[in-house]
Design a protein around this motif. Structure first.
Motif, PDB file in Angstrom:
ATOM      1  N   GLU A  46      -6.435   9.880  -8.242  1.00  0.00           N
ATOM      2  CA  GLU A  46      -7.247  11.065  -8.484  1.00  0.00           C
ATOM      3  C   GLU A  46      -8.044  11.465  -7.246  1.00  0.00           C
ATOM      4  N   ARG A  47      -8.413  10.506  -6.425  1.00  0.00           N
ATOM      5  CA  ARG A  47      -9.271  10.807  -5.281  1.00  0.00           C
ATOM      6  C   ARG A  47      -8.461  11.260  -4.070  1.00  0.00           C
ATOM      7  N   LEU A  48      -7.339  10.610  -3.813  1.00  0.00           N
ATOM      8  CA  LEU A  48      -6.553  10.920  -2.620  1.00  0.00           C
ATOM      9  C   LEU A  48      -5.246  11.622  -2.934  1.00  0.00           C
ATOM     10  N   MET A  49      -4.897  11.753  -4.211  1.00  0.00           N
ATOM     11  CA  MET A  49      -3.623  12.327  -4.644  1.00  0.00           C
ATOM     12  C   MET A  49      -2.458  11.586  -3.980  1.00  0.00           C
ATOM     13  N   ASP A  50      -1.716  12.218  -3.092  1.00  0.00           N
ATOM     14  CA  ASP A  50      -0.510  11.596  -2.538  1.00  0.00           C
ATOM     15  C   ASP A  50      -0.709  11.109  -1.111  1.00  0.00           C
ATOM     16  N   ALA A  51      -1.937  10.789  -0.744  1.00  0.00           N
ATOM     17  CA  ALA A  51      -2.237  10.416   0.635  1.00  0.00           C
ATOM     18  C   ALA A  51      -1.514   9.144   1.058  1.00  0.00           C
ATOM     19  N   LEU A  52      -1.479   8.137   0.205  1.00  0.00           N
ATOM     20  CA  LEU A  52      -0.832   6.877   0.578  1.00  0.00           C
ATOM     21  C   LEU A  52       0.668   7.063   0.787  1.00  0.00           C
ATOM     22  N   GLY A  53       1.290   7.832  -0.084  1.00  0.00           N
ATOM     23  CA  GLY A  53       2.714   8.087   0.080  1.00  0.00           C
ATOM     24  C   GLY A  53       3.004   8.881   1.338  1.00  0.00           C
ATOM     25  N   PHE A  54       2.170   9.881   1.613  1.00  0.00           N
ATOM     26  CA  PHE A  54       2.335  10.663   2.836  1.00  0.00           C
ATOM     27  C   PHE A  54       2.195   9.769   4.061  1.00  0.00           C
ATOM     28  N   PHE A  55       1.192   8.903   4.033  1.00  0.00           N
ATOM     29  CA  PHE A  55       0.956   8.043   5.191  1.00  0.00           C
ATOM     30  C   PHE A  55       2.097   7.054   5.392  1.00  0.00           C
ATOM     31  N   SER A  56       2.679   6.547   4.316  1.00  0.00           N
ATOM     32  CA  SER A  56       3.775   5.589   4.449  1.00  0.00           C
ATOM     33  C   SER A  56       4.967   6.217   5.163  1.00  0.00           C
ATOM     34  N   VAL A  57       5.223   7.508   4.877  1.00  0.00           N
ATOM     35  CA  VAL A  57       6.303   8.218   5.559  1.00  0.00           C
ATOM     36  C   VAL A  57       5.918   8.509   7.004  1.00  0.00           C
ATOM     37  N   PHE A  58       4.712   9.011   7.187  1.00  0.00           N
ATOM     38  CA  PHE A  58       4.261   9.405   8.518  1.00  0.00           C
ATOM     39  C   PHE A  58       4.232   8.219   9.484  1.00  0.00           C
ATOM     40  N   ALA A  59       3.668   7.091   9.052  1.00  0.00           N
ATOM     41  CA  ALA A  59       3.542   5.926   9.929  1.00  0.00           C
ATOM     42  C   ALA A  59       4.910   5.377  10.309  1.00  0.00           C
ATOM     43  N   ARG A  60       5.847   5.360   9.361  1.00  0.00           N
ATOM     44  CA  ARG A  60       7.190   4.853   9.645  1.00  0.00           C
ATOM     45  C   ARG A  60       7.942   5.788  10.587  1.00  0.00           C
ATOM     46  N   THR A  75      -6.316   8.533  14.042  1.00  0.00           N
ATOM     47  CA  THR A  75      -5.176   9.294  13.517  1.00  0.00           C
ATOM     48  C   THR A  75      -4.714   8.734  12.185  1.00  0.00           C
ATOM     49  N   ALA A  76      -4.683   7.414  12.094  1.00  0.00           N
ATOM     50  CA  ALA A  76      -4.276   6.786  10.833  1.00  0.00           C
ATOM     51  C   ALA A  76      -5.233   7.158   9.714  1.00  0.00           C
ATOM     52  N   LEU A  77      -6.520   7.080   9.983  1.00  0.00           N
ATOM     53  CA  LEU A  77      -7.508   7.383   8.947  1.00  0.00           C
ATOM     54  C   LEU A  77      -7.483   8.859   8.565  1.00  0.00           C
ATOM     55  N   ARG A  78      -7.192   9.731   9.525  1.00  0.00           N
ATOM     56  CA  ARG A  78      -7.095  11.164   9.205  1.00  0.00           C
ATOM     57  C   ARG A  78      -5.967  11.424   8.224  1.00  0.00           C
ATOM     58  N   HIS A  79      -4.837  10.797   8.442  1.00  0.00           N
ATOM     59  CA  HIS A  79      -3.681  11.045   7.580  1.00  0.00           C
ATOM     60  C   HIS A  79      -3.684  10.163   6.335  1.00  0.00           C
ATOM     61  N   LEU A  80      -4.723   9.392   6.158  1.00  0.00           N
ATOM     62  CA  LEU A  80      -4.944   8.712   4.879  1.00  0.00           C
ATOM     63  C   LEU A  80      -5.897   9.505   4.002  1.00  0.00           C
ATOM     64  N   GLY A  81      -6.276  10.701   4.468  1.00  0.00           N
ATOM     65  CA  GLY A  81      -7.150  11.551   3.678  1.00  0.00           C
ATOM     66  C   GLY A  81      -6.395  12.280   2.582  1.00  0.00           C
ATOM     67  N   TYR A  82      -7.107  13.096   1.841  1.00  0.00           N
ATOM     68  CA  TYR A  82      -6.557  13.804   0.677  1.00  0.00           C
ATOM     69  C   TYR A  82      -5.329  14.624   1.072  1.00  0.00           C
ATOM     70  N   PHE A  83      -4.280  14.506   0.261  1.00  0.00           N
ATOM     71  CA  PHE A  83      -3.068  15.291   0.483  1.00  0.00           C
ATOM     72  C   PHE A  83      -2.426  15.592  -0.861  1.00  0.00           C
ATOM     73  N   ASN A  84      -2.141  16.866  -1.093  1.00  0.00           N
ATOM     74  CA  ASN A  84      -1.472  17.276  -2.326  1.00  0.00           C
ATOM     75  C   ASN A  84      -0.484  18.373  -1.958  1.00  0.00           C
ATOM     76  N   GLY A  85       0.730  17.967  -1.663  1.00  0.00           N
ATOM     77  CA  GLY A  85       1.729  18.923  -1.211  1.00  0.00           C
ATOM     78  C   GLY A  85       2.848  19.170  -2.191  1.00  0.00           C
ATOM     79  N   ALA A 121      -2.773  23.956   5.314  1.00  0.00           N
ATOM     80  CA  ALA A 121      -2.239  25.268   4.971  1.00  0.00           C
ATOM     81  C   ALA A 121      -0.828  25.169   4.412  1.00  0.00           C
ATOM     82  N   LEU A 122       0.015  24.387   5.072  1.00  0.00           N
ATOM     83  CA  LEU A 122       1.400  24.262   4.619  1.00  0.00           C
ATOM     84  C   LEU A 122       1.505  23.563   3.268  1.00  0.00           C
ATOM     85  N   SER A 123       0.668  22.554   3.049  1.00  0.00           N
ATOM     86  CA  SER A 123       0.774  21.795   1.800  1.00  0.00           C
ATOM     87  C   SER A 123       0.551  22.685   0.582  1.00  0.00           C
ATOM     88  N   SER A 124      -0.364  23.638   0.679  1.00  0.00           N
ATOM     89  CA  SER A 124      -0.624  24.515  -0.465  1.00  0.00           C
ATOM     90  C   SER A 124       0.434  25.601  -0.598  1.00  0.00           C
TER      91      SER A 124
END
Length: 275
Positions: A46-60, A75-85, A121-124
């Motif tokens: 509920e807090r980060l939505m899909d942030a962990l999944g996004f980060f797992s793809v991005f980091a790999r 950079t890692a912490l930025r892309h662990l922030g809220y993401f709902n795409g 912008a793109l995620s929405s």
């Protein structure tokens, strides 16, 4: 827990200086990224939505380029922030971010704020575009085709639905990620407008399939219950359309189910009395 302990291991930064990042090895690296694309939404919160999944793809996907970033931990912490795409085009957003971060690691003057702005912008925009295509057009059209074949007891319609859905599904996830990595910040409004070029064709086919399904439904209803059954179905459909404008979908569905149950009970009682 101290902040240093909390951040430890987020990007394996504890080992980053002692062990270089493992480079992608051809198809193995690509396969690892593609595999993770299908699990981007499996760790939703509920807090980060899909942030962990996004980060797992991005980091790999970033691979060895992450060791060239001056602010790797930030950079890692930025892309662990809220993401709902959304589900279907979130991989495209991930590809765009990977492209921009790789270029920034190579020395291009791309600021983290600009990357975050493009990402948000793109995620929405892409989520709305994909949801409209899949939820209001493709899935109803495929289910209508499956229902038409189901009336005649055939499973061919289900196969057609699965093929049609997964064609666009894989195109959105795998192909979308590839296009994002290729275009980067070049994913603009014109590109979004060109997504799913077959939209108008599918809209026409969907309207035609809905008309065929409705006609077949009334024909089958006439054989099953005669004119009274058809008339009651038409009245129920009209009532649902009217109630849909005044009440919620849940209330409308419950009232329609209750009306159908009452009709079946009354018609069965009348039939028994006439025997």
């Amino acid at each position: 827990m101290e902040s240093g302990e909390r951040e430890q291991g987020v990007w394996i930064e504890g080992d980053m200086k002692r062990r270089p990042a493992r480079p992608d090895r051809g198809l193995g690296g690509s396969a690892g990224v593609l595999w993770r694309l299908f699990f981007m939404h499996s760790s939703r919160s509920e807090r980060l939505m899909d942030a962990l999944g996004f980060f797992s793809v991005f980091a790999r996907a970033l691979g060895k380029d992450r060791s060239r970033l001056d602010d790797a931990k930030g950079t890692a912490l930025r892309h662990l922030g809220y993401f709902n795409g959304g589900v279907y085009l979130a991989p495209l957003v991930a590809g765009v971010v990977v492209n921009l971060e790789r270029r920034r690691a190579a020395g291009e003057s791309i600021s983290p704020a600009e990357i975050d702005r493009i990402k948000a912008a793109l995620s929405s925009v892409l989520a709305a575009r994909a949801n409209q295509f899949f939820d209001t057009l493709l899935i109803p059209f495929g289910l209508t085709i499956a229902s038409i074949f189901a009336i005649y007891g055939s499973y061919v319609g289900s196969v057609i639905f699965l093929v049609l859905y997964n064609f666009y599904h894989f195109q959105s996830r795998i192909g979308g990620y590839g296009r994002g990595v290729e275009l980067g910040g070049g994913v603009d409004g014109a590109f979004v407008a060109r997504l799913y070029r077959e939209t108008r064709v599918l809209e026409g086919l969907g309207a035609f399939a809905s008309g065929v399904f409705t006609a077949l439904l009334f024909v089958k209803a006439a054989h099953a219950g005669g004119a009274p059954f058809v008339a009651s179905g038409a009245v129920a459909a009209g009532a649902v359309a009217v109630l849909g404008r005044r009440a919620s979908a849940t209330v409308t569905a419950c009232l329609a189910a209750a009306a159908l149950a009452a009709f079946l009970v009354v018609s069965s009682f009348i039939e028994l009395r006439s025997i």
